[in-house]
Each structure stands twice: as C-alpha cells, then as structure tokens.
Design a protein around this motif. Sequence first.
Motif, mmCIF file in Angstrom:
data_model
loop_
_atom_site.group_PDB
_atom_site.id
_atom_site.type_symbol
_atom_site.label_atom_id
_atom_site.label_comp_id
_atom_site.label_asym_id
_atom_site.label_seq_id
_atom_site.Cartn_x
_atom_site.Cartn_y
_atom_site.Cartn_z
ATOM 1 N N LEU A 1 41.979 34.912 40.567
ATOM 2 C CA LEU A 1 42.456 35.174 39.210
ATOM 3 C C LEU A 1 42.155 36.620 38.830
ATOM 4 C CD1 LEU A 1 41.229 31.861 37.549
ATOM 5 C CD2 LEU A 1 43.562 32.431 38.255
ATOM 6 N N SER A 2 42.605 37.026 37.677
ATOM 7 C CA SER A 2 42.428 38.392 37.204
ATOM 8 C C SER A 2 40.982 38.661 36.803
ATOM 9 C CB SER A 2 43.347 38.618 35.997
ATOM 10 O OG SER A 2 43.014 39.793 35.324
ATOM 11 N N ASP B 1 51.454 44.504 38.544
ATOM 12 C CA ASP B 1 51.587 43.439 39.537
ATOM 13 C C ASP B 1 53.037 43.212 39.971
ATOM 14 O OD1 ASP B 1 48.871 43.086 39.445
ATOM 15 O OD2 ASP B 1 48.944 41.320 38.148
ATOM 16 N N LEU C 1 49.869 44.581 32.901
ATOM 17 C CA LEU C 1 49.603 43.701 34.044
ATOM 18 C C LEU C 1 50.906 43.324 34.745
ATOM 19 C CD1 LEU C 1 46.783 41.306 32.791
ATOM 20 C CD2 LEU C 1 46.641 42.985 34.628
ATOM 21 N N THR D 1 36.036 35.338 38.782
ATOM 22 C CA THR D 1 37.463 35.012 38.639
ATOM 23 C C THR D 1 38.286 35.723 39.699
ATOM 24 O OG1 THR D 1 37.725 36.738 36.960
ATOM 25 C CG2 THR D 1 37.379 34.471 36.172
ATOM 26 N N ASN D 2 37.887 36.931 40.054
ATOM 27 C CA ASN D 2 38.598 37.651 41.118
ATOM 28 C C ASN D 2 38.408 36.942 42.455
ATOM 29 O OD1 ASN D 2 40.143 39.904 42.125
ATOM 30 N ND2 ASN D 2 38.235 40.657 43.021
#
Length: 188
Positions: A34-35, A144, A140, A29-30
């Motif tokens: 994505l996270s 972020d 998060l 996912t990274n």
Amino acid sequence: LFHEIAKGRTTHLFTLAVLLVSLGAAWATNAVGLSMALGAFLAGMLLAETEFRHQIEVVIRPFRDVLLGLFFITIGTLLDLQLLFRQWWLVLLLVVALLLAKTIIVTIVARLGTDQSRKALRVGFVMAQGGEFGFALLTLMLSDRLADSAVIQPLLAATVVSMVLSPLLIRHNGRLAELVFPRTTPAP
C-alpha cells in the motif's frame, strides 16, 4: 510508549517517538503493497486519538510547516501553465463544475445541521474550493500513471484556480447567499 516517554519530560525523545510511529506505519503499509502516505495518514489518526494529541501537535508543527511548503512547491512544479492558457475554457468549465458540485453537496449536508438555508449555503460557498487532499490524489494518480497527464493536468489546474478564488468566496459568501436566498422584509 508515550506514557513512559512523557514521564521523562524529554521533548526530543517525544519528537523521535512521534516520527518513529509515523515512519513505522508508512513502512508497514509500504511493506504490504500500500501507499506510504496511507500509513502516515493512519499513524496521524492513531496519534490524534491519544491523550498526548496537543503535545504531538506542538512537536510536529515545525515539520508540518516545512513539509506543507514543500508540498505546494511540488504541486507548482507539476502544474502545466501552458495548458492553463491553452485550454482555459476546459479549466474554467472544471472550476465552475467543482465549485458548484462542492457548494451543493456541502450546502445539503450543512442544511441538516441548521434550519436556515442561507447559513447552509454560506457554509457551502466557504468550503467550495478544491483542497490539499485533491492535490494529493491527483499527484498520486499522475505519479503512478493511473490516468493520462492530459486528464490530470486540467483537473490540477482547476483545483489551483479554485483555491485562488477561495478568498473571494469566503469574503463575499454572505452577499452570494443573499443573491440566492434574498432576505424577506416583514410585512407591516
């Protein structure tokens, strides 16, 4: 993969396979932007659907306990206690709003499954506090820089205060529900 590993009855290899799947999903996912947390969450959902679910729970329990402690330590370091005292009125307002909103929503949903409003309200009181998922979202957003710290900090403080109040809500949910829906005594 898990069937082959289970045949060998090697706990260490099974643990490594669970960690490999979790880390692989986080990496994947990274890699697509994505996270990593989303990947780990998806891996957890995937592993929960296998027939080895209970064995996986036993294997990851030590990791869960350590990481849960680290998670709450991280939350504690992010919380601005001075803001809690400086803007106590805002935090109090947010706590009340959170508890009311979650109580109402959970009560409505629980009411669909029972014919007693008092039982549904008791479930609403028990589930009213903020939780770990809220912490994860707020941290998060903070890390972020999706929202200003001045917005996130009161929400974080309100979530912590709601969790501190949760034992009282859980212990006294019956009395609170009785205040809203008093028992009617049958007529003689």
